[in-house]
Design a protein around this motif. Structure first.
Motif, mmCIF file in Angstrom:
data_model
loop_
_atom_site.group_PDB
_atom_site.id
_atom_site.type_symbol
_atom_site.label_atom_id
_atom_site.label_comp_id
_atom_site.label_asym_id
_atom_site.label_seq_id
_atom_site.Cartn_x
_atom_site.Cartn_y
_atom_site.Cartn_z
ATOM 1 N N LEU A 40 -12.196 -4.973 7.974
ATOM 2 C CA LEU A 40 -12.040 -4.083 6.817
ATOM 3 C C LEU A 40 -13.250 -4.314 5.915
ATOM 4 O O LEU A 40 -13.387 -5.347 5.270
ATOM 5 N N ALA A 41 -14.152 -3.325 5.883
ATOM 6 C CA ALA A 41 -15.441 -3.521 5.239
ATOM 7 C C ALA A 41 -15.456 -3.039 3.796
ATOM 8 O O ALA A 41 -16.296 -3.476 3.013
ATOM 9 N N GLU A 42 -14.543 -2.173 3.429
ATOM 10 C CA GLU A 42 -14.636 -1.537 2.114
ATOM 11 C C GLU A 42 -13.319 -0.849 1.791
ATOM 12 O O GLU A 42 -12.603 -0.407 2.683
ATOM 13 N N ALA A 43 -13.005 -0.771 0.501
ATOM 14 C CA ALA A 43 -11.864 0.025 0.059
ATOM 15 C C ALA A 43 -12.285 0.801 -1.177
ATOM 16 O O ALA A 43 -13.165 0.371 -1.922
#
Lengths: 251, 251
Positions: A40-43
């Motif tokens: 999960l690289a970004e939100a």
């Protein structure tokens, strides 16, 4: 080594940016993805604004293998996620006969009317695949690499469980954690040297102040169990040499 | 009417995207900004990765009046926010003599050594303004419209309180909320009509299932108290006509 599988999360809803609601969905999805070896690289968190949702979707879906959205798929006028996803992909939004049938059966069973507002929940971008909602019938949906889920945590969670078997997994990331009653500034030099020695292990320090004492949780993550074990042993030795009391904890 | 004052939040840290840590900072900042009439338009969560932090900073700082970051300003190697902010603005990162003096005094008072790792916390982009940290000395900083704060919630909160008086305020957004035991699908048509009648009021519906009954919290937001009061009265009348039991609650 297999290429990393990457993902982003898009949380949709005014209530998350007004301070009304404490988000609980990001951490759930993050934990599940980590278990599956998906990075999960970004939100991002955006309001119920079509332009903003479309821009975020298009930025994220082209950059990552998967995008997971939560929020905005209910029967009220402020639920505009289906239209926004349709616009992002240039697809018409249509009443899906499969969803209409699902909703008809569900509302009939509950003695409730399938009115126009509830029928809105049957609107999905053309060609979308449905995501089962085992709690309240109205499904989520997938368009290409974008998975659209409800915002209510219990419903989002059953939708995620329903879609998860279809995801491509990466190599699971193993996490181990050591807690020590030393101030971060005391262990930082040794910790930096350790990071330099173990480039394949990602090392993070999370300070705490508990029971009147400074301390830190040192979290090590990596895909190779043996390398991780070596790094943990070296970390404990380094901390003990500083006079610390390293204790392995649940990461 | 005065132009809206807009803001974005950037949460920095691997732990937020690995599932390890439940963020508590977004909601705090969101609530405070709403009280000051500042529109929080977007939030992003990124890992401790310089390229990603720089890209997010540059996207947000050019788009909004203010950007608030949390995380990554401690003494360990995984704290890279100062360097990332320097890079985003094309400014050198330097040891700030004011911070060195602060840290010297603080660590001397606690009987601790101001070593090289702790001195890292004196590194800020050239020309930055400091943000007071009344808990543990090491300050946050501001570069132009970007405010850089700690990730530990208690420290972030005192930093925010310290910087808040310097922010330009907008017209406060008033929020009122009505709770009703009706399913969303039953009230959606009337709620949509109400939204159409009161374009200046932002209306959101948040469903719940409590004590075996479906219901929804209907939240109305606007800057004009009289218009908001009119809309709330009309909402209650609409819900009562549907057989609901509308009760005003704390928004």
């Amino acid at each position: 080594m297999a290429e990393a599988v990457t993902a982003a999360v898009l949380l949709i809803g005014n209530e998350l940016l007004s301070g009304r609601t404490q988000d609980a969905n990001l951490r759930f999805i993050a934990t599940r993805l980590a278990d599956m070896g998906i990075v999960l690289a970004e939100a991002r968190v955006v309001t119920d604004d079509e332009d903003q949702i479309v821009a975020a979707l298009n930025a994220l879906r082209t950059r990552y293998d998967y995008v997971f959205t939560t929020g905005g798929i209910g029967p009220t006028h402020d639920d505009i996620t289906a239209d926004s996803v349709g616009k992002a992909f240039g697809r018409r939004v249509v009443y899906d006969p499969r969803v209409v049938a699902l909703l008809e059966a569900s509302y009939r069973g509950r003695g409730m009317e399938l009115n126009e507002a509830r029928l809105r929940m049957a609107r999905v971008p053309e060609g979308a695949e449905l995501i089962e909602n085992s709690i309240s019938a109205a499904p989520g949906f997938r368009v290409e690499n974008v998975y659209v889920m409800a915002g209510v945590p219990s419903i989002m969670q059953v939708m995620f469980d329903a879609l998860a078997p279809g995801l491509r997994r990466g190599r699971p990331v193993l996490a181990r954690s050591v807690s020590v009653h030393l101030p971060e500034g005391t262990l930082a030099a040794g910790f930096r040297d350790l990071q330099a020695r173990y480039a394949a292990i990602q090392m993070g320090s999370y300070p705490f102040y508990r029971d009147g004492k400074y301390g830190a949780d040192l979290v090590l993550r990596g895909t190779d169990a043996a390398t991780l074990a070596d790094a943990i042993a070296a970390l404990k030795a380094m901390l003990a040499a500083l006079g610390g009391d390293p204790v392995e904890t649940t990461a």
